[in-house]
Scaffold this motif. Sequence first.
Motif, PDB file in Angstrom:
ATOM      1  N   THR A   1       0.817  -1.222   0.000  1.00 25.97           N
ATOM      2  CA  THR A   1       0.000   0.000   0.000  1.00 25.97           C
ATOM      3  C   THR A   1       0.848   1.267   0.000  1.00 25.97           C
ATOM      4  OG1 THR A   1      -0.154  -0.138   2.408  1.00 25.97           O
ATOM      5  CG2 THR A   1      -1.980  -1.052   1.149  1.00 25.97           C
ATOM      6  N   ALA A   2       2.120   1.152   0.361  1.00 27.32           N
ATOM      7  CA  ALA A   2       2.988   2.325   0.387  1.00 27.32           C
ATOM      8  C   ALA A   2       3.290   2.843  -1.007  1.00 27.32           C
ATOM      9  CB  ALA A   2       4.288   1.986   1.105  1.00 27.32           C
ATOM     10  N   ALA A   3       3.096   2.021  -2.026  1.00 29.73           N
ATOM     11  CA  ALA A   3       3.519   2.425  -3.376  1.00 29.73           C
ATOM     12  C   ALA A   3       2.585   1.899  -4.453  1.00 29.73           C
ATOM     13  CB  ALA A   3       4.944   1.937  -3.629  1.00 29.73           C
ATOM     14  N   LEU A   4       1.293   1.955  -4.224  1.00 28.27           N
ATOM     15  CA  LEU A   4       0.327   1.456  -5.198  1.00 28.27           C
ATOM     16  C   LEU A   4       0.296   2.310  -6.463  1.00 28.27           C
ATOM     17  CD1 LEU A   4      -2.747   0.649  -2.897  1.00 28.27           C
ATOM     18  CD2 LEU A   4      -1.122  -0.977  -3.884  1.00 28.27           C
ATOM     19  N   SER A   5      -0.060   1.689  -7.565  1.00 29.17           N
ATOM     20  CA  SER A   5      -0.281   2.425  -8.809  1.00 29.17           C
ATOM     21  C   SER A   5      -1.574   3.233  -8.696  1.00 29.17           C
ATOM     22  CB  SER A   5      -0.415   1.431  -9.972  1.00 29.17           C
ATOM     23  OG  SER A   5      -1.602   0.653  -9.806  1.00 29.17           O
ATOM     24  N   GLY A   6      -1.774   4.132  -9.627  1.00 28.99           N
ATOM     25  CA  GLY A   6      -3.011   4.901  -9.629  1.00 28.99           C
ATOM     26  C   GLY A   6      -4.227   3.999  -9.760  1.00 28.99           C
ATOM     27  N   ARG A   7      -4.110   2.962 -10.586  1.00 19.49           N
ATOM     28  CA  ARG A   7      -5.200   2.003 -10.775  1.00 19.49           C
ATOM     29  C   ARG A   7      -5.593   1.369  -9.450  1.00 19.49           C
ATOM     30  NH1 ARG A   7      -4.371  -3.584 -11.415  1.00 19.49           N
ATOM     31  NH2 ARG A   7      -6.077  -4.747 -12.400  1.00 19.49           N
ATOM     32  N   ASP A   8      -4.571   0.965  -8.672  1.00 17.80           N
ATOM     33  CA  ASP A   8      -4.863   0.283  -7.414  1.00 17.80           C
ATOM     34  C   ASP A   8      -5.294   1.247  -6.322  1.00 17.80           C
ATOM     35  OD1 ASP A   8      -4.415  -2.225  -8.425  1.00 17.80           O
ATOM     36  OD2 ASP A   8      -2.305  -2.282  -7.871  1.00 17.80           O
ATOM     37  N   ARG A   9      -4.819   2.479  -6.370  1.00 18.87           N
ATOM     38  CA  ARG A   9      -5.295   3.450  -5.382  1.00 18.87           C
ATOM     39  C   ARG A   9      -6.768   3.783  -5.632  1.00 18.87           C
ATOM     40  NH1 ARG A   9      -1.288   5.180  -2.130  1.00 18.87           N
ATOM     41  NH2 ARG A   9       0.841   5.057  -2.931  1.00 18.87           N
ATOM     42  N   THR A  10      -7.180   3.678  -6.877  1.00 18.60           N
ATOM     43  CA  THR A  10      -8.590   3.881  -7.187  1.00 18.60           C
ATOM     44  C   THR A  10      -9.425   2.704  -6.710  1.00 18.60           C
ATOM     45  OG1 THR A  10      -8.017   5.181  -9.151  1.00 18.60           O
ATOM     46  CG2 THR A  10     -10.236   4.262  -9.057  1.00 18.60           C
ATOM     47  N   TYR A  11      -8.874   1.509  -6.851  1.00 15.50           N
ATOM     48  CA  TYR A  11      -9.618   0.286  -6.515  1.00 15.50           C
ATOM     49  C   TYR A  11      -9.640   0.012  -5.007  1.00 15.50           C
ATOM     50  CZ  TYR A  11     -11.026  -4.643  -6.646  1.00 15.50           C
ATOM     51  OH  TYR A  11     -11.682  -5.834  -6.453  1.00 15.50           O
TER      52      TYR A  11
ATOM     53  N   THR B   1      21.390  -1.501   3.142  1.00 18.13           N
ATOM     54  CA  THR B   1      20.777  -0.734   4.231  1.00 18.13           C
ATOM     55  C   THR B   1      20.006   0.432   3.636  1.00 18.13           C
ATOM     56  OG1 THR B   1      21.159   0.225   6.426  1.00 18.13           O
ATOM     57  CG2 THR B   1      22.667   0.888   4.663  1.00 18.13           C
ATOM     58  N   GLY B   2      19.040   0.949   4.393  1.00 22.26           N
ATOM     59  CA  GLY B   2      18.238   2.068   3.916  1.00 22.26           C
ATOM     60  C   GLY B   2      17.365   1.710   2.734  1.00 22.26           C
ATOM     61  N   ALA B   3      17.141   0.417   2.546  1.00 25.19           N
ATOM     62  CA  ALA B   3      16.406  -0.065   1.380  1.00 25.19           C
ATOM     63  C   ALA B   3      15.046  -0.617   1.779  1.00 25.19           C
ATOM     64  CB  ALA B   3      17.209  -1.158   0.669  1.00 25.19           C
ATOM     65  N   VAL B   4      14.182  -0.737   0.777  1.00 27.40           N
ATOM     66  CA  VAL B   4      12.891  -1.406   0.950  1.00 27.40           C
ATOM     67  C   VAL B   4      12.943  -2.679   0.116  1.00 27.40           C
ATOM     68  CG1 VAL B   4      10.405  -1.279   0.609  1.00 27.40           C
ATOM     69  CG2 VAL B   4      11.677   0.767   1.322  1.00 27.40           C
ATOM     70  N   MET B   5      12.924  -3.823   0.788  1.00 26.50           N
ATOM     71  CA  MET B   5      12.990  -5.093   0.069  1.00 26.50           C
ATOM     72  C   MET B   5      11.607  -5.424  -0.475  1.00 26.50           C
ATOM     73  SD  MET B   5      14.708  -8.649   1.204  1.00 26.50           S
ATOM     74  CE  MET B   5      15.282  -9.775  -0.057  1.00 26.50           C
ATOM     75  N   ASN B   6      11.525  -5.542  -1.782  1.00 30.28           N
ATOM     76  CA  ASN B   6      10.254  -5.743  -2.481  1.00 30.28           C
ATOM     77  C   ASN B   6       9.909  -7.223  -2.549  1.00 30.28           C
ATOM     78  OD1 ASN B   6       8.130  -5.849  -4.310  1.00 30.28           O
ATOM     79  ND2 ASN B   6       8.948  -4.212  -5.578  1.00 30.28           N
ATOM     80  N   VAL B   7       8.897  -7.629  -1.753  1.00 28.41           N
ATOM     81  CA  VAL B   7       8.454  -9.030  -1.744  1.00 28.41           C
ATOM     82  C   VAL B   7       6.981  -9.059  -2.165  1.00 28.41           C
ATOM     83  CG1 VAL B   7       8.536 -11.198  -0.443  1.00 28.41           C
ATOM     84  CG2 VAL B   7      10.001  -9.315   0.229  1.00 28.41           C
ATOM     85  N   THR B   8       6.692  -8.426  -3.312  1.00 25.64           N
ATOM     86  CA  THR B   8       5.300  -8.254  -3.734  1.00 25.64           C
ATOM     87  C   THR B   8       4.937  -9.089  -4.960  1.00 25.64           C
ATOM     88  OG1 THR B   8       5.789  -6.413  -5.233  1.00 25.64           O
ATOM     89  CG2 THR B   8       5.363  -5.863  -2.913  1.00 25.64           C
ATOM     90  N   CYS B   9       5.831  -9.960  -5.390  1.00 30.33           N
ATOM     91  CA  CYS B   9       5.630 -10.748  -6.619  1.00 30.33           C
ATOM     92  C   CYS B   9       5.482  -9.847  -7.849  1.00 30.33           C
ATOM     93  CB  CYS B   9       4.416 -11.676  -6.498  1.00 30.33           C
ATOM     94  SG  CYS B   9       4.694 -13.071  -5.391  1.00 30.33           S
ATOM     95  N   GLY B  10       5.970  -8.616  -7.722  1.00 34.12           N
ATOM     96  CA  GLY B  10       5.924  -7.712  -8.863  1.00 34.12           C
ATOM     97  C   GLY B  10       4.652  -6.894  -8.982  1.00 34.12           C
ATOM     98  N   SER B  11       3.877  -6.787  -7.898  1.00 35.71           N
ATOM     99  CA  SER B  11       2.741  -5.865  -7.954  1.00 35.71           C
ATOM    100  C   SER B  11       3.248  -4.436  -7.867  1.00 35.71           C
ATOM    101  CB  SER B  11       1.754  -6.134  -6.814  1.00 35.71           C
ATOM    102  OG  SER B  11       2.321  -5.844  -5.550  1.00 35.71           O
ATOM    103  N   ILE B  12       4.421  -4.265  -7.229  1.00 34.94           N
ATOM    104  CA  ILE B  12       5.097  -2.983  -7.166  1.00 34.94           C
ATOM    105  C   ILE B  12       6.457  -3.152  -7.823  1.00 34.94           C
ATOM    106  CG2 ILE B  12       6.004  -1.188  -5.650  1.00 34.94           C
ATOM    107  CD1 ILE B  12       2.967  -1.524  -5.461  1.00 34.94           C
ATOM    108  N   MET B  13       6.822  -2.223  -8.687  1.00 34.29           N
ATOM    109  CA  MET B  13       8.141  -2.244  -9.306  1.00 34.29           C
ATOM    110  C   MET B  13       8.779  -0.884  -9.132  1.00 34.29           C
ATOM    111  SD  MET B  13       7.837  -4.481 -12.780  1.00 34.29           S
ATOM    112  CE  MET B  13       7.385  -6.235 -12.737  1.00 34.29           C
ATOM    113  N   ASP B  14       9.863  -0.830  -8.369  1.00 37.86           N
ATOM    114  CA  ASP B  14      10.569   0.426  -8.111  1.00 37.86           C
ATOM    115  C   ASP B  14      11.686   0.633  -9.110  1.00 37.86           C
ATOM    116  OD1 ASP B  14       9.004   0.973  -5.855  1.00 37.86           O
ATOM    117  OD2 ASP B  14      10.269  -0.306  -4.612  1.00 37.86           O
TER     118      ASP B  14
END
Length: 254
Positions: free
Chosen positions: A146-156, A241-254
């Motif tokens: 939820t910290a980095a949702l796309s516009g599509r998902d923030r709408t949904y 360090t200072g990183a966000v480890m992405n374990v979202t299966c690719g729902s979020i791509m930084d």
Amino acid sequence: MLLKNKIAVVYGAGGAIGGAVARAFAKEGASVFLAGRSMDSLQIVADEITNAGGKAKVTKVDALNQNEIVGHLDRIVQHVGQIDISFNAIGIRGDLQGTPLIEMSKEDFMTPILTGVQTHFLTSTAAAKHMINQKSGVILTLSASTAALSGRDRTYHLTGGFATACSAIEGFTRSLAGELGSKGIRVVAIRSDAIPETWKPDNNEIQAYMEEGTALGRLPKLKEVADAAVFIASDRASAITGAVMNVTCGSIMD
């Protein structure tokens, strides 16, 4: 044994994510101190760890109570001499999602934010004070997609204050990492998407929508989140360090 001889403290260890990470830490050789408010759920996890040959100790700790947190860590250091890993997995009221912001009460909006930011501040800084003395340590925080949702998902999705809480936790993680890096301490956030083993949607349509929005076509598993925590806590990740480890299966791509 990636965490052999490490001392790990897990807050919210009686919950699904905290329990999975605690078991994974123990499997990789860490002695795990399980902290939470429900002794019954903590003991279940501890029994599973010890029955598998690991080491675990349970203590009732309110992760929003500074005195309880500090006292617990002081006793651990007095007993075993150090704290190598701190992971906070307490729930921050994600269940308050589902109401449009313009219809949400101030209390329901603020509760996840205040809970998430306060508990991570208290547990992380308390652990850091001990880690500074030993000039080493890893602090793990817990965020969500939820910290980095796309516009599509923030709408949904109607994420309420939960999305703001996760964004704040990630910001705090970066700030703390910046302050503690020269002390030999790493700070990393783990960002997962919804985990089917812990979350049951009201209908299959919601889960299908979420799975279709990932690059892998599925949502993460508890084991995958736990394995990610093990890696980040280990010396194999010593430059992270200072990183966000992405374990979202690719729902979020930084």
